[in-house]
Design a protein around this motif. Structure first.
Motif, PDB file in Angstrom:
ATOM      1  N   GLU A  93       0.825  -1.199   0.000  1.00 50.74           N
ATOM      2  CA  GLU A  93       0.000   0.000   0.000  1.00 50.74           C
ATOM      3  C   GLU A  93       0.862   1.252   0.000  1.00 50.74           C
ATOM      4  OE1 GLU A  93      -3.580  -0.064   2.590  1.00 50.74           O
ATOM      5  OE2 GLU A  93      -2.734  -1.918   3.348  1.00 50.74           O
ATOM      6  N   ASP A  94       0.416   2.277  -0.699  1.00 57.41           N
ATOM      7  CA  ASP A  94       1.085   3.576  -0.655  1.00 57.41           C
ATOM      8  C   ASP A  94       0.746   4.312   0.623  1.00 57.41           C
ATOM      9  OD1 ASP A  94       2.217   3.194  -3.148  1.00 57.41           O
ATOM     10  OD2 ASP A  94       0.528   4.101  -4.196  1.00 57.41           O
ATOM     11  N   SER A  95      -0.456   4.061   1.137  1.00 52.76           N
ATOM     12  CA  SER A  95      -0.927   4.791   2.312  1.00 52.76           C
ATOM     13  C   SER A  95      -1.660   3.863   3.274  1.00 52.76           C
ATOM     14  CB  SER A  95      -1.878   5.922   1.880  1.00 52.76           C
ATOM     15  OG  SER A  95      -2.484   6.521   2.993  1.00 52.76           O
ATOM     16  N   LEU A  96      -1.450   4.099   4.580  1.00 54.90           N
ATOM     17  CA  LEU A  96      -2.164   3.355   5.600  1.00 54.90           C
ATOM     18  C   LEU A  96      -3.300   4.166   6.201  1.00 54.90           C
ATOM     19  CD1 LEU A  96       0.854   1.762   7.515  1.00 54.90           C
ATOM     20  CD2 LEU A  96      -0.417   0.844   5.573  1.00 54.90           C
ATOM     21  N   SER A  97      -3.411   5.422   5.820  1.00 53.80           N
ATOM     22  CA  SER A  97      -4.420   6.311   6.395  1.00 53.80           C
ATOM     23  C   SER A  97      -5.821   5.717   6.248  1.00 53.80           C
ATOM     24  CB  SER A  97      -4.371   7.669   5.698  1.00 53.80           C
ATOM     25  OG  SER A  97      -5.272   8.567   6.286  1.00 53.80           O
ATOM     26  N   PRO A  98      -6.640   5.795   7.304  1.00 53.89           N
ATOM     27  CA  PRO A  98      -6.488   6.538   8.560  1.00 53.89           C
ATOM     28  C   PRO A  98      -5.699   5.798   9.636  1.00 53.89           C
ATOM     29  CG  PRO A  98      -8.614   5.467   8.552  1.00 53.89           C
ATOM     30  CD  PRO A  98      -7.975   5.133   7.223  1.00 53.89           C
ATOM     31  N   ASN A  99      -5.074   4.673   9.261  1.00 55.13           N
ATOM     32  CA  ASN A  99      -4.381   3.851  10.240  1.00 55.13           C
ATOM     33  C   ASN A  99      -2.889   4.138  10.247  1.00 55.13           C
ATOM     34  OD1 ASN A  99      -6.868   2.582  10.818  1.00 55.13           O
ATOM     35  ND2 ASN A  99      -6.571   1.152   9.123  1.00 55.13           N
ATOM     36  N   LEU A 100      -2.176   3.497  11.160  1.00 52.32           N
ATOM     37  CA  LEU A 100      -0.737   3.636  11.294  1.00 52.32           C
ATOM     38  C   LEU A 100      -0.124   2.270  11.563  1.00 52.32           C
ATOM     39  CD1 LEU A 100      -0.527   6.706  13.718  1.00 52.32           C
ATOM     40  CD2 LEU A 100       0.197   6.703  11.333  1.00 52.32           C
ATOM     41  N   GLU A 101       1.166   2.184  11.339  1.00 52.53           N
ATOM     42  CA  GLU A 101       1.924   1.019  11.762  1.00 52.53           C
ATOM     43  C   GLU A 101       3.230   1.501  12.372  1.00 52.53           C
ATOM     44  OE1 GLU A 101       3.943  -3.033  10.015  1.00 52.53           O
ATOM     45  OE2 GLU A 101       2.024  -2.335   9.261  1.00 52.53           O
ATOM     46  N   VAL A 102       3.677   0.859  13.441  1.00 53.50           N
ATOM     47  CA  VAL A 102       4.939   1.248  14.064  1.00 53.50           C
ATOM     48  C   VAL A 102       5.849   0.034  14.177  1.00 53.50           C
ATOM     49  CG1 VAL A 102       3.956   0.967  16.386  1.00 53.50           C
ATOM     50  CG2 VAL A 102       6.047   2.292  16.075  1.00 53.50           C
ATOM     51  N   ASP A 103       7.064   0.188  13.690  1.00 49.13           N
ATOM     52  CA  ASP A 103       8.104  -0.825  13.856  1.00 49.13           C
ATOM     53  C   ASP A 103       9.125  -0.252  14.818  1.00 49.13           C
ATOM     54  OD1 ASP A 103       7.567  -3.127  11.981  1.00 49.13           O
ATOM     55  OD2 ASP A 103       7.403  -1.455  10.592  1.00 49.13           O
ATOM     56  N   SER A 104       9.166  -0.810  16.015  1.00 46.66           N
ATOM     57  CA  SER A 104      10.064  -0.313  17.053  1.00 46.66           C
ATOM     58  C   SER A 104      11.324  -1.160  17.126  1.00 46.66           C
ATOM     59  CB  SER A 104       9.354  -0.316  18.414  1.00 46.66           C
ATOM     60  OG  SER A 104      10.261   0.015  19.441  1.00 46.66           O
ATOM     61  N   TRP A 105      12.479  -0.502  16.984  1.00 46.65           N
ATOM     62  CA  TRP A 105      13.773  -1.164  17.111  1.00 46.65           C
ATOM     63  C   TRP A 105      14.493  -0.664  18.363  1.00 46.65           C
ATOM     64  CZ3 TRP A 105      15.290  -0.086  11.307  1.00 46.65           C
ATOM     65  CH2 TRP A 105      14.463  -0.859  10.484  1.00 46.65           C
ATOM     66  N   LEU A 106      13.721  -0.203  19.337  1.00 50.49           N
ATOM     67  CA  LEU A 106      14.301   0.442  20.508  1.00 50.49           C
ATOM     68  C   LEU A 106      15.034  -0.534  21.426  1.00 50.49           C
ATOM     69  CD1 LEU A 106      11.368   2.889  21.405  1.00 50.49           C
ATOM     70  CD2 LEU A 106      13.474   3.385  20.126  1.00 50.49           C
ATOM     71  N   ARG A 107      14.624  -1.779  21.465  1.00 53.37           N
ATOM     72  CA  ARG A 107      15.231  -2.729  22.407  1.00 53.37           C
ATOM     73  C   ARG A 107      16.229  -3.677  21.756  1.00 53.37           C
ATOM     74  NH1 ARG A 107      10.386  -4.679  26.533  1.00 53.37           N
ATOM     75  NH2 ARG A 107       9.864  -2.606  27.348  1.00 53.37           N
ATOM     76  N   PHE A 108      16.491  -3.499  20.481  1.00 59.78           N
ATOM     77  CA  PHE A 108      17.397  -4.408  19.779  1.00 59.78           C
ATOM     78  C   PHE A 108      18.804  -3.807  19.708  1.00 59.78           C
ATOM     79  CE2 PHE A 108      13.351  -5.455  17.233  1.00 59.78           C
ATOM     80  CZ  PHE A 108      12.931  -6.337  18.209  1.00 59.78           C
ATOM     81  N   PRO A 109      19.840  -4.633  19.855  1.00 56.98           N
ATOM     82  CA  PRO A 109      21.219  -4.122  19.870  1.00 56.98           C
ATOM     83  C   PRO A 109      21.805  -3.895  18.482  1.00 56.98           C
ATOM     84  CG  PRO A 109      21.235  -6.477  20.271  1.00 56.98           C
ATOM     85  CD  PRO A 109      19.784  -6.078  20.161  1.00 56.98           C
ATOM     86  N   PHE A 110      21.070  -3.193  17.625  1.00 55.90           N
ATOM     87  CA  PHE A 110      21.573  -2.969  16.270  1.00 55.90           C
ATOM     88  C   PHE A 110      22.875  -2.167  16.275  1.00 55.90           C
ATOM     89  CE2 PHE A 110      17.048  -3.742  15.005  1.00 55.90           C
ATOM     90  CZ  PHE A 110      17.291  -4.774  14.127  1.00 55.90           C
ATOM     91  N   TYR A 111      23.047  -1.287  17.254  1.00 57.57           N
ATOM     92  CA  TYR A 111      24.262  -0.482  17.319  1.00 57.57           C
ATOM     93  C   TYR A 111      25.481  -1.306  17.727  1.00 57.57           C
ATOM     94  CZ  TYR A 111      22.137   4.114  16.561  1.00 57.57           C
ATOM     95  OH  TYR A 111      21.520   5.204  16.000  1.00 57.57           O
ATOM     96  N   ASP A 112      25.302  -2.565  18.070  1.00 57.79           N
ATOM     97  CA  ASP A 112      26.416  -3.407  18.497  1.00 57.79           C
ATOM     98  C   ASP A 112      27.126  -4.088  17.334  1.00 57.79           C
ATOM     99  OD1 ASP A 112      25.786  -2.686  21.032  1.00 57.79           O
ATOM    100  OD2 ASP A 112      24.948  -4.610  21.658  1.00 57.79           O
ATOM    101  N   LEU A 113      26.805  -3.722  16.101  1.00 58.73           N
ATOM    102  CA  LEU A 113      27.496  -4.304  14.953  1.00 58.73           C
ATOM    103  C   LEU A 113      28.872  -3.649  14.815  1.00 58.73           C
ATOM    104  CD1 LEU A 113      27.767  -6.134  12.577  1.00 58.73           C
ATOM    105  CD2 LEU A 113      26.309  -4.618  11.231  1.00 58.73           C
ATOM    106  N   ASP A 114      29.850  -4.230  15.489  1.00 59.94           N
ATOM    107  CA  ASP A 114      31.221  -3.715  15.531  1.00 59.94           C
ATOM    108  C   ASP A 114      32.105  -4.655  14.727  1.00 59.94           C
ATOM    109  OD1 ASP A 114      33.783  -2.908  16.118  1.00 59.94           O
ATOM    110  OD2 ASP A 114      33.568  -3.040  18.298  1.00 59.94           O
ATOM    111  N   PHE A 115      32.606  -4.175  13.583  1.00 55.80           N
ATOM    112  CA  PHE A 115      33.449  -5.001  12.722  1.00 55.80           C
ATOM    113  C   PHE A 115      34.903  -5.058  13.199  1.00 55.80           C
ATOM    114  CE2 PHE A 115      30.157  -3.498   9.589  1.00 55.80           C
ATOM    115  CZ  PHE A 115      29.563  -4.733   9.398  1.00 55.80           C
TER     116      PHE A 115
END
Length: 443
Positions: free
Chosen positions: A364-386
């Motif tokens: 879909e191009d639009s979800l209006s009037p609805n929303l979707e949220v993908d939260s990455w707040l608790r995942f250690p994505f910043y820990d990708l240290d090469f």
């Protein structure tokens, strides 16, 4: 930003000892089958000194020997079960360059230019693709694409941590739990909730909904706007959300922020006051299913909460109202709900008879009037240290789907949050005016 592709090749897992069989097929579980059937793209940026590309490549090959699903291919077995062939056919690895310093293109914003920093998301058989783009200043951007049906955000972040460990010469730990067959229906099954209309929708209804949304909105310009919420603002927001009618009930920062954004975006859209609006919120089942599923589980274990409100109530009532709706909806996605879904989704006769397909889609191009949220707040994505330090930028690629939000921890590392919010250009002006306001009313 002119990105030049220097090389593109397929790399395969690097095993210690005798390689395993390449004829195994792993069927998808009910959570894999109901999630988004699409590739997702992430962007990482690193300041110099940065590791050689060979270190990133070799570390990836070693990690693929542990997380074999990524190096396989999707397909059906002889019984028609869709899943993953562990055939080690490999992943795509691209080297690229930009004849400029990274500072010249900063800040990295969610725009069409982001698409040149990672491989294509269309017509791809590889389940992982990596693009290493080097800048004249020595900085490097690593663009990653991975198929969502292979892993949810939790599982993907575990993979990234392992990739970093391999690049630094460390033993990969903890090892992933690869058994996708653990979610079996009960005997007898007990379906206690209505999953048709939640995780599943009628094929005909979904087709008409996508067509209507796309036909009505395909000429409107969508802009992905990045908003920074400071720790101070989040604290005030949480305090405001947790107080109503002289009584205090503490809600999480996530619930408070989503409630605030729900109200602000709804107000910006100028919707009919009597219209219903809904948010789709991911709920990780690892800590909800009893007995608890290990954090190391590799695959998908996500369902969704669907808090709903009339526009007028959402805007006229205080922030506490929206926060409570969100909190209650998330709380209901508990052990009983997950097991009810497992029983329902394993009944192929019901799914076929009702002509049901997963409600999760990105067409879909639009979800209006609805929303979707993908939260990455608790995942250690910043820990990708090469091997030379963690990234100073981590962000989703460019997803111009109106109403599909991403929440990411700010690189500042102080608990502040960045929200990536796609809106129509004519709604964005209003959003910017009120995105930090707590005083909202319906018309």
């Amino acid at each position: 930003m002119n990105v030049k592709i220097e090389s593109s090749k397929i790399i395969k897992p690097l095993y210690e000892g005798i390689p395993p069989s390449t004829t195994t097929h792993i069927p998808f579980n009910v959570f894999d089958n109901v999630t988004f059937d699409t590739l997702m793209a992430l962007i990482y940026a690193y300041r110099p000194p940065t590791p050689p590309t060979s270190t990133i490549e070799t570390g990836l090959r070693k990690t693929l020997s542990i997380y074999r699903e990524w190096a396989g291919r999707m397909g059906e077995d002889e019984h028609g079960n869709r899943g993953i062939f562990l055939n080690d056919e490999g992943v795509r690895f691209i080297e690229a360059s930009v004849d400029a310093s990274l500072n010249e293109v900063l800040p990295l914003k969610p725009s069409p230019s982001m698409l040149s920093l990672h491989p294509s998301l269309k017509d791809v058989v590889e389940l992982i693709q990596v693009q290493v783009t080097r800048f004249t200043c020595g900085s490097v951007v690593v663009g990653f694409t991975g198929h969502h049906m292979i892993a949810d955000g939790h599982a993907a972040s575990n993979f990234f941590v392992a990739w970093g460990q391999a690049c630094r010469g460390m033993e990969i730990a903890p090892l992933p739990m690869n058994d996708r067959a653990i979610f079996r229906p009960r005997d007898p099954p007990l379906v206690e909730y209505n999953h048709a209309g939640a995780e599943f929708v009628s094929k005909l209804v979904n087709k008409e909904l996508v067509k209507v949304n796309n036909d009505e909105n395909n000429e409107k310009n969508i802009i992905v706007h990045k908003v920074h919420f400071t720790l101070e603002f989040l604290g005030k927001l949480k305090g405001h959300a947790s107080f109503m009618n002289g009584k205090a009930k503490t809600y999480s920062t996530f619930e408070s922020l989503i409630a605030h954004l729900w109200r602000v975006i709804t107000k910006s859209r100028d919707l009919n006051a009597l219209q219903n609006t809904q948010i789709r919120i991911s709920v990780d089942g690892r800590r909800r299913i009893i007995p608890r599923v290990p954090d190391e589980f590799f695959g998908n274990i996500v369902l969704w909460a669907f808090p709903t409100s009339k526009v007028k109530d959402l805007l006229d009532e205080p922030l506490h109202y929206a926060t409570k709706i969100i909190h209650d909806a998330i709380t209901k996605v508990d052990d009983k709900y997950f097991k009810s879904f497992i029983d329902f989704a394993n009944d192929e006769k019901v799914l076929t008879r009702q002509d049901l397909i997963p409600s999760a889609n990105m067409k879909e191009d639009s979800l209006s009037p609805n929303l979707e949220v993908d939260s990455w707040l608790r995942f250690p994505f910043y820990d990708l240290d090469f091997g030379t330090g963690c990234p100073f930028v981590f962000m989703p690629s460019y997803y111009p789907i109106e109403g599909m939000m991403f929440l990411v921890p700010s690189f500042i590392g102080d608990g502040s949050i960045d929200a990536f919010i796609p809106l129509y250009e004519h709604n964005l002006t209003n959003f910017k005016k009120i995105c930090y306001s707590l005083d909202l009313k319906a018309k």
